[in-house]
Every structure is written in C-alpha cells, then in structure tokens.
Scaffold this active site. Structure first.
Site, short mmCIF file in Angstrom:
data_model
loop_
_atom_site.label_atom_id
_atom_site.label_comp_id
_atom_site.label_asym_id
_atom_site.label_seq_id
_atom_site.Cartn_x
_atom_site.Cartn_y
_atom_site.Cartn_z
CE LYS A 58 -23.79 27.84 -13.45
NZ LYS A 58 -24.33 26.62 -14.08
CB SER A 115 -28.13 22.03 -3.23
OG SER A 115 -26.82 22.36 -3.65
CD GLU A 119 -34.79 32.70 -1.83
OE1 GLU A 119 -35.39 31.82 -1.17
OE2 GLU A 119 -34.80 33.90 -1.53
CB CYS A 176 -37.18 24.53 -3.52
SG CYS A 176 -38.19 25.81 -4.26
CD GLU A 203 -33.87 19.73 -1.37
OE1 GLU A 203 -32.67 19.97 -1.55
OE2 GLU A 203 -34.77 20.53 -1.65
P1 NAP Z 1 -27.24 22.97 -7.27
O1 NAP Z 1 -26.56 21.73 -7.63
O2 NAP Z 1 -26.93 23.59 -5.96
O3 NAP Z 1 -26.94 24.00 -8.45
C1 NAP Z 1 -27.51 25.28 -8.51
C2 NAP Z 1 -26.70 26.15 -9.44
O4 NAP Z 1 -25.42 26.39 -8.86
C3 NAP Z 1 -26.43 25.51 -10.81
O5 NAP Z 1 -26.43 26.49 -11.81
C4 NAP Z 1 -25.03 24.93 -10.61
O6 NAP Z 1 -24.36 24.69 -11.81
C5 NAP Z 1 -24.40 26.04 -9.80
N1 NAP Z 1 -23.18 25.65 -9.07
C6 NAP Z 1 -22.76 24.41 -8.70
N2 NAP Z 1 -21.57 24.49 -8.07
C7 NAP Z 1 -21.21 25.79 -8.04
C8 NAP Z 1 -20.09 26.51 -7.54
N3 NAP Z 1 -19.07 25.89 -6.93
N4 NAP Z 1 -20.06 27.85 -7.68
C9 NAP Z 1 -21.07 28.51 -8.28
N5 NAP Z 1 -22.17 27.88 -8.80
C10 NAP Z 1 -22.24 26.55 -8.66
O7 NAP Z 1 -28.82 22.79 -7.33
P2 NAP Z 1 -29.67 22.07 -8.45
O8 NAP Z 1 -29.40 20.60 -8.37
O9 NAP Z 1 -29.51 22.76 -9.75
O10 NAP Z 1 -31.15 22.39 -7.94
C11 NAP Z 1 -31.76 21.66 -6.92
C12 NAP Z 1 -31.67 22.39 -5.59
O11 NAP Z 1 -32.17 23.72 -5.71
C13 NAP Z 1 -32.51 21.75 -4.51
O12 NAP Z 1 -31.78 21.71 -3.31
C14 NAP Z 1 -33.70 22.69 -4.38
O13 NAP Z 1 -34.35 22.65 -3.13
C15 NAP Z 1 -33.08 23.99 -4.65
N6 NAP Z 1 -34.07 24.98 -5.08
C16 NAP Z 1 -34.40 25.98 -4.23
C17 NAP Z 1 -35.35 26.92 -4.59
C18 NAP Z 1 -35.72 28.04 -3.67
O14 NAP Z 1 -36.18 29.06 -4.16
N7 NAP Z 1 -35.56 27.91 -2.37
C19 NAP Z 1 -35.97 26.83 -5.85
C20 NAP Z 1 -35.60 25.78 -6.69
C21 NAP Z 1 -34.64 24.87 -6.31
P3 NAP Z 1 -24.51 23.22 -12.50
O15 NAP Z 1 -25.85 23.18 -13.09
O16 NAP Z 1 -23.44 23.19 -13.52
O17 NAP Z 1 -24.29 22.20 -11.42
#
Ligand code: NAP
Ligand code: MG
Length: 496
Positions: free
Chosen positions: A176, A230, A251, A285, A386
């Site tokens: 997804k 996140s 992650e 990240c 963050e």
């Molecule tokens: P996010 O809002 O947490 O979303 C991540 C993924 O989860 C998206 O595909 C999102 O779908 C999905 N999602 C949202 N709600 C969900 C639920 N209730 N159940 C299952 N899946 C759900 O993060 P983002 O804004 O895309 O990315 C930014 C974050 O990612 C930052 O916090 C960053 O630090 C972190 N990050 C971490 C790493 C690492 O390896 N540590 C690498 C890159 C990014 P939608 O797109 O539809 O919201």
C-alpha cells in the site's frame, strides 16, 4: 492532456477499486499538473489482493531462492534503463530535485543487486546434537503473505527495501503506497512484472491509510506488516496488528543531531549541515533537524550557515537550477509554519526563512523557505518534535559531554553525526550516541543499502531494514534428523 488512470494490481490483473473511486496524485510544485488518478481502495480490494497473494504463495515459496534472486537482477537492470524516466515521474509526484530522485531510483537498483545475492545465501545453521547419530539444523522459511505500508518521501527506495527482501525470502506481498506518491511504487512493480515475476506474487492496493492500510493491518491472512512512516501511525499500526499476533517492523520518525566540535573542519561541517538540513526539503527521516554547536565556533558557523541557507534556490525539482523543491502537500506546510510559531513563542530566534512562499510561480505549489532558528534550548518543542520540513534548529553547548547529553535527550534515535578531528571523541560518540546510525565527519543523511537501517527508542521497534531485512521476512525452523534407528529421548536418555 488526458489524465492517466491507474488501477490496482491484483493476481496479475490491473483492476479499479471495487468502489470505482479514485484519488488524484498532483505535482506539489504545480497543483494544476495532475500526475494521475489512483484507486481509492478499501477493505474489499485488500481482501481480493490477500486472496491472490495467498494463492501465489503456494508456488512462489517453492521457486528456488537463487531463481527468485535472478528476477531481482533483471528488475535492477530494467530500473537502470528506465532510471531517468522514473526519476522524472518521482520528482513530478513528490517534488524533490532530480539529482535526488535519480538517487532514489539508484537506491532501488542497489537494493535489487544486493538482495539478489541473498538468494544464494539465506544461510541457516547446523549445530551438534546432544545425542549420537542425530543431526540438528535451523532453516529460514518464508513468513507467507506480508503487508507493506510505505511513506511518500522515498517513494521507490523504501518500497524496494521491503519488496526485494520479502520476495527473495519466498513471501508474497501486498503493498500500500503513500497516497501522495503511488506512481513510483507502480513503476517499481512494473519493473518486477517485466522481469518475469509471476502473477499474484506482488499486489498493489492504492488508497488511504485509514482505508486500504488499516484493512491490510487487520486482515487475518496477512502474516506480517512492514511499516515505514510516522511514530504516531506506527504505534497505531502495531496495536492493531497485535490483535492477530502479526509481527510488525516499524521504521519511524527522527530528530537527528549534527554535533560540531571546536576542532572540526568548519567548511566540511557547513557543507554537511546544509545538505543534511535541506536535502529532500528536510523531508527525510534522517534529516538534520538539530545542529549542536560548541561555543568556540558557534558564532562563525551560524553566520556562515545562515548566509548559505539564504542562497539556496527554492523551486520546482524538475528545474536543474533548483536546490530545494516543494514540500509534498499543504498539510506539511502547515506543520512547518506551526513549528516556527511554537519555536519563536518559546524564545527561539528566527535567523532566516520561516514562511511559506506564495508569490508568482510559488503560488502554484506548496513551497516553504529554508528556515534556521537560533538560540534554541534542548528543552523547547522545536528541539524535540519532528517537523519533517526545511526547518533546522541551532543549539549551543560548552563541553563534549553536554553535546552527547543533548543529542540523547529526545524520544527519537535514528541518525546522528559528529564533526571533529579528535579520534578519542569520535569513538566515544560512536559508543554513547543513542541512535541506529552514527556518522563521523559526514551528514546525518546518506545510508547505504547493505548496512542495517533503523533506529532506537520511538524510531523503531527493534527490527532493521538493509542488512537486517531478511531477519524480518523469514522465520526459523529447527530440524532434527535422527539416524540412530531407535527412540532417543533428549534430556532423558543422555542424562547422567
Ligand atoms: P505516515 O503519515 O505515518 O504514513 C505512512 C504510511 O502509513 C502511508 O502509506 C499512510 O497512508 C499509512 N497509514 C496512515 N494511517 C494508517 C493506518 N491507520 N493504518 C495503516 N496505514 C496507515 O507517514 P508519512 O507522512 O507518509 O511519512 C513521513 C514519516 O515517515 C515521518 O515521520 C518520517 O520520519 C517517517 N519515515 C521514516 C523512515 C525510516 O526508515 N525510519 C523513512 C522515511 C520516513 P496515507 O499516505 O494514505 O496517509
Ligand atoms: Mg503527488
């Protein structure tokens, strides 16, 4: 120009969402540029994809792992051929500059070639049995159907970190992608399909987190979830997955510090800080979001850093002259704005930037000025939470020990960096920084695919991608072969 419509990939067929609803994918540098329409999938679509993956698992698990690896090699070669087009598609849907989207595709290529070789390793162990004429070994087995949920900031690299190790280990997958950036996942999977991946082995279900994502997490036939995003959503995903005892690899976020000591090569530290803070518009990240400066160099570093930040050219990532692309969407702009206000409210000094760019061509997209906040204290929210945008905080300290304490004083633990010429301090920092990654004399960003990737504390739950991914996507089987031709009872027949 007609807007292309993309479908889900389920069991080798491209199909619209059961609801027929779609979501627009727009260019964050120009919202009138619609990249495509993608399915707004929900539980029903996920159920079809899981059924297809379950069916494909029956045969995929029996394909010899070196052969599975060969498909990855072919996919890597196709990605090489298509690198420029896929990089352009990615800049258009996500915003970061072309040099970086080329790097993102390159990371998927590197991952393909690295993981393909794992097909000839996937080592188990043998160990002596405590009984005579008995052989003991452990084997890696695939987990089954796995669900992969990815963020928008590395729209091809992160899917590849999950898909390739999952596939070489013999699992079948449902991915997804993030709502903002599905096209790069489509491109990646298209390369796998063209490389000869059988139908149903990888399925794409596009849609929102609360729709398709949540359904994937909750489906009883999905055996594991690999999530990047996140910490807030990750915590929710882990709790929901616990109901069906799914292992979850998380992650998550970071609040990464670059420490600069008085003896550092200042030019090098400035180059690293600028790239670490504003590369990918701060939306990594591992982005540098705290720069910890020792008193002796703080004033000089600050002056020079602010001057260099002001020279960065913000614009569309498709233009070669651009240094910093747009933020991915308006909600990210709101977050950047909010944190600048919070920081200033708590006593930080806005040294440059701090506002959304809305005039002229900027009005077409979601742009934010590269922003530097000075006089930040380790206790302020801007130093702990963050932002995920082009906003960096400068924090001053007196002793090396204080720097380590400040660096460790947050809930996150992803990346850290230290600039110094003092080898003793470098090794002390390597030992004492609470983070999954430490760089010496290099910025907080720049991970390579064949090392463990991930973090501690609220950044992760103990798993690693990169060299650690196979551990998550396989499960151990212990095997005992008794060739004594008699019943031998462990712990009983061989006891004193
Ligand atoms: P996010 O809002 O947490 O979303 C991540 C993924 O989860 C998206 O595909 C999102 O779908 C999905 N999602 C949202 N709600 C969900 C639920 N209730 N159940 C299952 N899946 C759900 O993060 P983002 O804004 O895309 O990315 C930014 C974050 O990612 C930052 O916090 C960053 O630090 C972190 N990050 C971490 C790493 C690492 O390896 N540590 C690498 C890159 C990014 P939608 O797109 O539809 O919201
Ligand atoms: Mg988009």
């Amino acid at each position: 120009m007609t807007i292309p419509t993309y479908h889900n990939l389920i069991g080798g067929e491209w199909r619209p969402a059961a609801s027929s609803k779609t979501i627009q994918n727009v260019n964050p540098a120009d919202h009138s540029d619609v990249v495509g329409l993608f399915p707004a999938s929900a539980a029903e679509d996920v159920a079809h994809a899981v059924a297809a993956a379950k069916k494909a698992f029956i045969t995929w698990r029996l394909v010899p792992a070196p052969k599975r690896g060969e498909i990855l090699i072919r996919a890597g070669l196709l990605l090489q051929q298509r690198k420029e087009q896929y990089a352009r598609d990615m800049t258009r849907e996500m915003g970061k500059v072309l040099a970086e989207t080329r790097g993102d595709v390159q990371e998927a290529i590197d991952e393909a070639f690295y993981v393909a070789g794992e097909g000839r390793r996937l080592f188990g162990h043998t160990t002596p049995s405590e009984l005579q004429n008995k052989f003991a070994m452990s084997l890696r087995m695939p987990v089954g159907v796995v669900g992969l949920i990815t963020p928008w900031n590395f729209p091809m690299a992160i899917p590849s970190w999950k898909l390739f190790p999952a596939l070489v280990s013999g699992n079948t997958c449902i991915i997804k992608p993030a709502t903002d950036t599905p096209l790069s996942t489509y491109n990646l999977v298209q390369a796998l399909v063209d490389a000869g991946l059988p139908p149903g082995v990888v399925n794409i279900v596009s849609g929102s987190g609360s729709g398709a994502g949540a359904a994937l997490v909750e489906h009883p036939d999905v055996r594991a979830i690999s999530f990047t995003g996140s910490s807030e959503v990750g915590s929710h995903v882990a709790q929901r997955a616990a109901a069906t005892f799914k292992p979850v690899s998380l992650e998550m976020g970071g609040k990464n510090a670059q420490i600069v000591l008085d003896d550092a090569n200042l030019e090098l530290a400035l180059d690293g800080a600028l790239w670490g803070s504003f590369g990918t518009t701060g939306q990594r990240c591992t982005a540098t979001s705290r720069i910890l400066l020792q008193k002796g160099i703080a004033a000089k570093f600050t002056k020079e850093f602010v001057a260099r930040t002001r020279k960065l050219k913000v614009g569309s990532g498709l233009e070669e002259a651009t240094d910093v692309g747009p933020q991915v969407n308006s909600s990210q702009i709101e977050t950047s704005k909010k944190y600048v206000d919070i920081a200033v409210g708590e006593g930080a000094k806005l040294l440059t930037g701090g506002h959304a760019l809305t005039e002229g061509d900027y009005s077409k997209g979601t742009f934010f000025e590269p922003t530097v906040l000075g006089g930040v204290k380790a206790t302020m929210r801007i130093a702990r939470e963050e932002v995920f945008g082009p906003v960096v905080s400068l924090i001053e300290f007196e002793t090396f020990e204080q720097a380590i304490e400040i660096a460790n004083s947050i809930d996150y633990g992803l990346s850290t960096s230290l600039y110094t010429k003092d080898v003793n301090r470098a090794f002390t920092a390597i030992r004492d920084l609470e983070a999954g990654i430490t760089y010496i004399n290099a910025p907080t960003i720049g991970a390579e695919v064949h090392l463990p990737f991930g973090g501690v504390k609220h950044t992760g739950n103990g798993h690693r991608e990169g060299s650690g991914a196979i551990d998550f996507f396989t499960t151990w089987k212990a095997v005992y072969v008794d060739y004594s031709d008699k019943l031998q009872r462990a712990q009983i027949d061989n006891a004193e």
